[in-house]
Design an enzyme around this catalytic site. Structure first.
Site, PDB file in Angstrom:
ATOM      1  N   CYS A  26       0.804  -1.226   0.000  1.00  0.00           N
ATOM      2  CA  CYS A  26       0.000   0.000   0.000  1.00  0.00           C
ATOM      3  C   CYS A  26       0.836   1.276   0.000  1.00  0.00           C
ATOM      4  O   CYS A  26       0.391   2.311  -0.483  1.00  0.00           O
ATOM      5  CB  CYS A  26      -0.960   0.001   1.189  1.00  0.00           C
ATOM      6  SG  CYS A  26      -2.206  -1.309   1.112  1.00  0.00           S
ATOM      7  N   HIS A  44      -3.575   7.310   0.846  1.00  0.00           N
ATOM      8  CA  HIS A  44      -3.821   5.979   0.294  1.00  0.00           C
ATOM      9  C   HIS A  44      -5.257   5.595   0.599  1.00  0.00           C
ATOM     10  O   HIS A  44      -5.741   5.777   1.723  1.00  0.00           O
ATOM     11  CB  HIS A  44      -2.852   4.974   0.925  1.00  0.00           C
ATOM     12  CG  HIS A  44      -3.284   3.551   0.762  1.00  0.00           C
ATOM     13  ND1 HIS A  44      -3.572   3.006  -0.474  1.00  0.00           N
ATOM     14  CD2 HIS A  44      -3.500   2.564   1.667  1.00  0.00           C
ATOM     15  CE1 HIS A  44      -3.936   1.749  -0.311  1.00  0.00           C
ATOM     16  NE2 HIS A  44      -3.905   1.459   0.979  1.00  0.00           N
ATOM     17  N   ASN A  65      -9.875  -0.411  -2.468  1.00  0.00           N
ATOM     18  CA  ASN A  65      -8.449  -0.273  -2.168  1.00  0.00           C
ATOM     19  C   ASN A  65      -7.657  -0.906  -3.306  1.00  0.00           C
ATOM     20  O   ASN A  65      -7.687  -2.119  -3.489  1.00  0.00           O
ATOM     21  CB  ASN A  65      -8.145  -0.961  -0.841  1.00  0.00           C
ATOM     22  CG  ASN A  65      -6.687  -0.860  -0.432  1.00  0.00           C
ATOM     23  OD1 ASN A  65      -5.820  -0.555  -1.235  1.00  0.00           O
ATOM     24  ND2 ASN A  65      -6.401  -1.140   0.831  1.00  0.00           N
TER      25      ASN A  65
END
Length: 336
Positions: free
Chosen positions: A115, A263, A293
């Protein structure tokens, strides 16, 4: 010494939209449950046989970024590709992008920081440009999650969160050191590595031969594992710390932030950070509602959309921040 500046942005997501209601047909979940916990309404998944892979999605995003930078592909002198979902176990997708774009024999580097991968890639590229080693670097964050998820009730805690897509940026030399990437800040805490992980296949735990020999349909070691509450609690702390670190390094305050692009892990995390830093809705950009995501791709996709919508303008102070598996986290302070 030079600075590095983002001169081109691009993104690509598959056409196939998967809503929460679609997921409720294949696992025990519902739209309200998913939205309440994550803020996600839908995500994009590749369709088997459509040709979309981690590399090809990255290539599509890269072509847009290169065109918008005003450069020719042969002006690119280094490639950095961030992903947790490469086409092959090896080689990595960096060299595959170099092949697909027909770029000359430049170096290609793969970043496996999940991530926070795009932030790490940006930081690496920034150092190469600052020292004068390279002039124009192509950075890609791309992920194909959907084919590696447990799309059943057993895996719903993870599988409802993730989507597929790619984002790219061209980072170029900037002689005006008051512009571009002002600083980047990287951290890790491997103590908690197994709290968000995919164990197999791997040389240390379960390799391909073990999986084939056992032929255990209930083996979940090759599906992602996430201790959601633990990750959430750590994320909100580390996000805050690393954003503050970047602001303090550059003698800035939260009021100086024109746009924060976090993020896209969980809308609740972004909202928590927004409230903590007392930022308005116009100062934070979120698109997790549409894409879920997308791990290393989330920041470049979001940054590109923000730029396309006119939310990033010359002279703006833009903050990028990420936290994820590893645990790894980082931030970047950019003067547009």
């Amino acid at each position: 010494m030079y600075n590095s500046k983002i001169t081109g942005l691009g993104y690509y997501v598959p056409e196939n939209v998967v809503t929460n209601d679609d997921l409720s047909k294949i696992m025990e979940t519902n739209d309200a449950w998913i939205q309440e916990r994550t803020g996600i309404k839908e995500r994009r998944h590749v369709v088997k046989g459509d040709g979309d892979t981690t590399t090809t999605m990255g290539v599509k995003a890269a072509k847009v970024a290169i065109e918008r930078s005003g450069l020719h592909k042969d002006d690119i002198d280094f490639i950095i590709f961030a992903t947790l979902s490469p086409d092959y176990y090896f080689p990595g997708p960096g060299v595959l992008v170099q092949r697909e774009l027909g770029i000359k024999t430049v170096g290609a580097l793969d970043v496996r920081n999940q991530c926070s991968g795009f932030i790490y890639a940006l930081s690496v590229a920034d150092q190469f440009i600052k020292t004068g080693m390279y002039k124009n670097i192509l950075i890609i964050g791309s992920e194909l999650h959907s084919t590696g998820l447990d799309m059943s009730t057993r895996g719903r805690g993870v599988s409802v969160i993730f989507g597929d897509g790619a984002g790219a940026a061209v980072l170029s030399r900037e002689e005006d050191t008051s512009k571009g990437v002002l600083s980047t800040h990287l951290h890790s805490e491997g103590e908690h590595a197994e709290e968000l992980s995919l164990i197999a296949p791997g040389m240390g735990k379960r390799w391909v031969t073990d999986i084939l020999e056992d032929d255990d349909k209930e083996d979940t070691s090759y599906y992602p594992h996430m201790n959601g509450q633990f990750v959430f609690k750590n994320a909100v702390v580390r996000f805050s710390e690393v954003i503050n670190e970047g602001l303090q390094t550059n003698n800035l305050t939260p009021a100086d932030i024109d746009l924060l692009v976090p993020h896209q892990a969980n809308l609740r995390i972004s909202q928590f950070i927004q409230q903590k830093f007392k930022l308005s809705d116009d100062q934070v950009f979120n698109n997790i509602m549409k894409y879920g995501n997308t791990t290393a791709a989330s920041i470049p996709i979001a940054l590109t959309e923000a730029w396309e919508q006119g939310k990033v303008k010359e002279g703006d102070t833009v903050v990028l921040a990420a936290f994820g598996s590893g645990f790894t986290w980082g931030s970047a302070i950019i003067k547009w």
